[in-house]
Each structure stands twice: as structure tokens, then as C-alpha cells.
Design a protein around this motif. Structure first.
Motif, PDB file in Angstrom:
ATOM      1  N   PRO A  95      51.767  41.111  37.714  1.00  0.00           N
ATOM      2  CA  PRO A  95      50.556  41.876  37.404  1.00  0.00           C
ATOM      3  C   PRO A  95      49.799  42.343  38.649  1.00  0.00           C
ATOM      4  O   PRO A  95      49.207  43.422  38.638  1.00  0.00           O
ATOM      5  CB  PRO A  95      49.710  40.921  36.561  1.00  0.00           C
ATOM      6  CG  PRO A  95      50.344  39.585  36.677  1.00  0.00           C
ATOM      7  CD  PRO A  95      51.769  39.799  37.026  1.00  0.00           C
ATOM      8  N   PHE A  96      49.829  41.547  39.724  1.00  0.00           N
ATOM      9  CA  PHE A  96      49.180  41.992  40.964  1.00  0.00           C
ATOM     10  C   PHE A  96      49.869  43.238  41.511  1.00  0.00           C
ATOM     11  O   PHE A  96      49.202  44.191  41.938  1.00  0.00           O
ATOM     12  CB  PHE A  96      49.200  40.887  42.019  1.00  0.00           C
ATOM     13  CG  PHE A  96      48.688  41.347  43.357  1.00  0.00           C
ATOM     14  CD1 PHE A  96      47.328  41.461  43.592  1.00  0.00           C
ATOM     15  CD2 PHE A  96      49.564  41.688  44.380  1.00  0.00           C
ATOM     16  CE1 PHE A  96      46.847  41.901  44.827  1.00  0.00           C
ATOM     17  CE2 PHE A  96      49.101  42.127  45.618  1.00  0.00           C
ATOM     18  CZ  PHE A  96      47.736  42.229  45.829  1.00  0.00           C
ATOM     19  N   LEU A  97      51.196  43.243  41.508  1.00  0.00           N
ATOM     20  CA  LEU A  97      51.938  44.403  41.989  1.00  0.00           C
ATOM     21  C   LEU A  97      51.614  45.634  41.156  1.00  0.00           C
ATOM     22  O   LEU A  97      51.392  46.731  41.687  1.00  0.00           O
ATOM     23  CB  LEU A  97      53.444  44.122  41.956  1.00  0.00           C
ATOM     24  CG  LEU A  97      54.353  45.272  42.395  1.00  0.00           C
ATOM     25  CD1 LEU A  97      54.092  45.655  43.850  1.00  0.00           C
ATOM     26  CD2 LEU A  97      55.822  44.887  42.213  1.00  0.00           C
ATOM     27  N   GLU A  98      51.555  45.456  39.837  1.00  0.00           N
ATOM     28  CA  GLU A  98      51.233  46.578  38.954  1.00  0.00           C
ATOM     29  C   GLU A  98      49.818  47.084  39.217  1.00  0.00           C
ATOM     30  O   GLU A  98      49.566  48.294  39.239  1.00  0.00           O
ATOM     31  CB  GLU A  98      51.393  46.152  37.494  1.00  0.00           C
ATOM     32  CG  GLU A  98      52.836  45.882  37.085  1.00  0.00           C
ATOM     33  CD  GLU A  98      52.960  45.322  35.680  1.00  0.00           C
ATOM     34  OE1 GLU A  98      51.914  44.954  35.088  1.00  0.00           O
ATOM     35  OE2 GLU A  98      54.088  45.238  35.176  1.00  0.00           O
ATOM     36  N   TYR A  99      48.915  46.151  39.423  1.00  0.00           N
ATOM     37  CA  TYR A  99      47.527  46.533  39.681  1.00  0.00           C
ATOM     38  C   TYR A  99      47.399  47.278  41.009  1.00  0.00           C
ATOM     39  O   TYR A  99      46.767  48.335  41.094  1.00  0.00           O
ATOM     40  CB  TYR A  99      46.635  45.295  39.691  1.00  0.00           C
ATOM     41  CG  TYR A  99      45.219  45.593  40.112  1.00  0.00           C
ATOM     42  CD1 TYR A  99      44.346  46.228  39.244  1.00  0.00           C
ATOM     43  CD2 TYR A  99      44.766  45.250  41.379  1.00  0.00           C
ATOM     44  CE1 TYR A  99      43.043  46.527  39.631  1.00  0.00           C
ATOM     45  CE2 TYR A  99      43.473  45.544  41.779  1.00  0.00           C
ATOM     46  CZ  TYR A  99      42.612  46.180  40.902  1.00  0.00           C
ATOM     47  OH  TYR A  99      41.338  46.471  41.289  1.00  0.00           O
TER      48      TYR A  99
END
Length: 377
Positions: A306-310
């Protein structure tokens, strides 16, 4: 939304370099023909080679007796051209990562290879120290920056034998004592140009010592004799190289690039080190200024995707780490602005602050959702 290009290669170029190259592709110097269609042997293109060569010599303080070449095949072709031209009986290699391993593999086809040191057992998380190079080797080969693992040699090595350096991902980011090297090579698609051209700086008197027959195209002397024009060179990448070199000189040269590299890296590493979610992947003293690698700490691994997507939704392009390391990699080559690094740091800071809330982990999972990007702020 503004995007910041942290790709490891092909990678970021100065905007003016891209725009000027695009103009020349449409109409080269007002001659009514595209850069993509003119003859490489024409009076119109020869000045490009001449000026690019002169700027390389100026920016790197290349001594007399060295030739500058623009070749095809990428740095990977140099892995075999180096031993073809320099390996008589035995060569030494410092093994610091994937590209070193590939170079070693090719060299073994031509003679004995001594691996003076390796950090393979620790997944290349540091650069070996206190090793010695046999004095009977024909040369010592080093890879100055390791894009995949994020380690870097920021100083020229003192060697008892001729030195050869693969500087594909950190050339022009710091001053280099070219006189210490018999050959320096660099795929251009990180700090110099688009993909398609390889820079080689070779000491003329170091050539011609092997007894083997070298195929014409793989003999450096062929390209020196013809001024990189033995066969059709990659015209557009060479022109882009020229534009980048002009930008480098105008921006303050390698000394200024070195200062900027430290400024960018200091900003991001400082936040990684203070942030409980993340950690760097390599020994601090060997950290690369070009490729900054970091991962989520084990207790927060579920936040990685999710951090990468964000971060991607916020305009951070290409920060996914290589599969050999995982996590994240921010490649901060010469054209990367401090603004871009600050934008990435801000995202990492917001992540830390969100985790400090009473329901930090849940807050992070919500905040990282690409459709709720405002929540974290």
C-alpha cells in the motif's frame, strides 16, 4: 500532478535536454532534415561528436593520451570487450553485485580471474575492505556504483595494477582521477543520455598488448582510428549526450553534481534512519548517493504494497526496489532535483507521523489507499 522520475535506468534527464533533443529530431540545426535521418558522416553531425568529446575531456579532466569513444552494445558488451583487449593471462575483479558477477563471467572466457573480494554471502550489503590485489594481474576491475544493491565506491581505488572501472551509474556525479585508470566505461542511460550509447575512455598505450586476434568491432583501436565512426553510431543518443554535457557544464560541472548528490542523499537517508517503519539495506559507510535502497521493517511488512501504491499515486515514479533486495529504491541521478527528493521525503515523513497516532497501523492502511490520498495529511 507533477511526477518525479526515480527509475534506475533508463532514467531521468534534465527537461531542457529532452526538449532540445526533441527539437533537433524535428529539424536539426535548421537544415530541414531530422536528426534521425541525417548521415552520421555528414558535416552537420561531426561537430556533435567533436563537442561532446571535448566536453567529456574538460568535465573529467581527461589527461593526454586517452581516447573518448561512443559505442553501442551497452555496458554489458564492455564485459567482454575489456578482457578481449586487456586480459593477457590473469585479471582481478572486485565482486560487489550483479554487474560485477556478469563481468567476471565474461572475463573467465579469456583467462584466469582472481576474485579479490566479495560481499555475495551478505547479499552485497557492503563493499569489501582490506583486500589485496595480486601484482601479477593484467588489471583490476571495479564497479563503482551498484544500482541494484545501493552501494558505491565514492573514491578512486589505489591499485598495484592497471585499473578499469564500470561507472555506468555514477559517472559525472563526482570528480574522478582518470589518470588512475586504463579504461573507464559507462552505459549512458543513467547520468548521461538515453539508452543506446556507451561511453568509453581508454588509455591509448594500454592497448595492443594481447596476442589474441580481436574481432574488428570488439577492438578499441578500430573505434579510436575511426573516431567512433567505424560503423553507424547511435546518432540521437550521442546528441542527447551532448545536450546533457552542456547542461552539466552550465550547472557547475562534476563538483556541483557531487554537492547535489550529497544534499539529496543526506535528506532521504536522514529520514529513513529516524523513521521506525523503514531501514536502509546496506552498511552506512557504503551507501550509494545514486541509488538509495530501503525496506519496511519486518513488523510493518504488510504496509509495503500500500505504501508503494500511495507513493506512486502521489507522483513518485519507479521507486519499487529490485527483486534481489525488495522494498524501495530511489535513484537520484544528476538530473533529479532536490525538490523531487523532498517530495518523497514528505511522503515518508507523513507515513511516520501517521504511525504515531493511536491507531497508526490502521490509519496507514487507510491513508495509503490511492483514492484517499488526502487522509494522511
Amino acid at each position: 500532478m507533477k511526477k518525479y522520475n526515480f527509475n534506475a535506468g533508463p532514467s531521468i534527464l534534465p527537461r531542457e535536454v529532452i526538449e532540445n533533443t526533441a527539437k533537433q529530431i524535428l529539424d536539426f540545426n535548421g537544415i530541414g532534415l531530422s536528426l534521425a535521418e541525417i548521415s552520421h558522416r555528414s558535416k552537420d553531425f561531426q561537430p556533435v561528436i567533436d563537442e561532446a568529446t571535448a566536453l567529456i575531456k574538460e568535465l573529467l579532466n581527461v589527461p593526454e593520451g586517452y581516447s573518448v569513444l561512443f559505442l553501442g552494445g551497452g555496458a554489458s558488451l564492455e564485459f567482454c570487450m575489456i578482457p578481449y583487449n586487456f586480459l593477457v593471462k590473469k585479471a582481478a575483479y572486485l565482486n560487489t553485485g550483479t554487474w560485477s558477477k556478469k563481468a567476471i563471467k565474461e572475463a573467465k572466457l579469456f583467462g584466469e580471474v582472481v576474485e579479490v573480494a566479495s560481499s555475495a554471502d551478505a547479499n552485497f550489503t557492503f563493499i569489501p575492505k582490506d583486500w589485496t590485489c595480486p601484482t601479477d594481474c593484467d588489471y583490476l576491475h571495479i564497479t563503482t556504483n551498484n544500482t541494484i544493491y545501493g552501494t558505491e565506491l565514492r573514491k578512486d581505488v589505489d591499485a598495484p595494477v592497471p585499473l578499469i572501472g564500470d561507472m555506468s551509474s555514477d559517472i559525472f556525479s563526482r570528480p574522478v582521477d582518470v589518470a588512475k585508470y586504463d579504461c573507464i566505461y559507462a552505459g549512458a542511460q543513467k547520468n548521461l543520455s538515453m539508452a543506446g550509447v556507451t561511453l568509453v575512455i581508454v588509455k591509448d598505450e594500454a592497448l595492443g598488448k594481447v596476442q589474441r586476434t580481436i574481432p574488428t568491432m570488439l577492438d578499441y583501436r578500430t573505434h579510436i582510428e575511426k573516431g567512433s565512426m567505424f560503423n553507424t553510431p547511435p546518432v540521437i543518443p550521442i546528441y542527447t549526450c551532448l545536450e546533457t554535457l552542456r547542461w552539466l557544464k552550465k550547472s557547475g560541472g562534476v563538483e556541483e553534481m557531487n554537492r547535489r548528490a550529497h544534499e539529496r542523499a543526506d535528506l532521504l537517508y536522514a529520514e529513513i534512519d529516524r523513521n521506525k517503519l523503514f531501514r536502509g539495506t546496506v552498511a552506512k559507510e557504503d551507501r550509494s548517493l545514486m541509488n538509495i535502497c530501503f525496506v519496511m521493517n519486518d513488523e510493518y511488512k504488510e504496509l509495503e504494497k500500500p505504501f508503494l501504491e500511495y507513493a506512486t499515486a502521489q507522483g513518485m515514479v519507479g521507486i519499487k526496489g529490485h527483486r534481489s533486495v525488495g522494498g524501495f529504491r530511489a535513484s537520484c541521478y544528476n538530473a533529479m532535483s532536490v525538490e523531487g527528493v523532498k517530495a518523497l521525503v514528505n511522503i515518508v515523513v507523513c507515513c511516520r507521523r501517521t504511525m504515531d497516532r493511536p491507531f497508526g497501523r490502521q490509519d496507514c492502511l487507510i491513508a495509503f489507499h490511492p483514492y484517499m490520498t488526502g487522509f494522511i495529511h
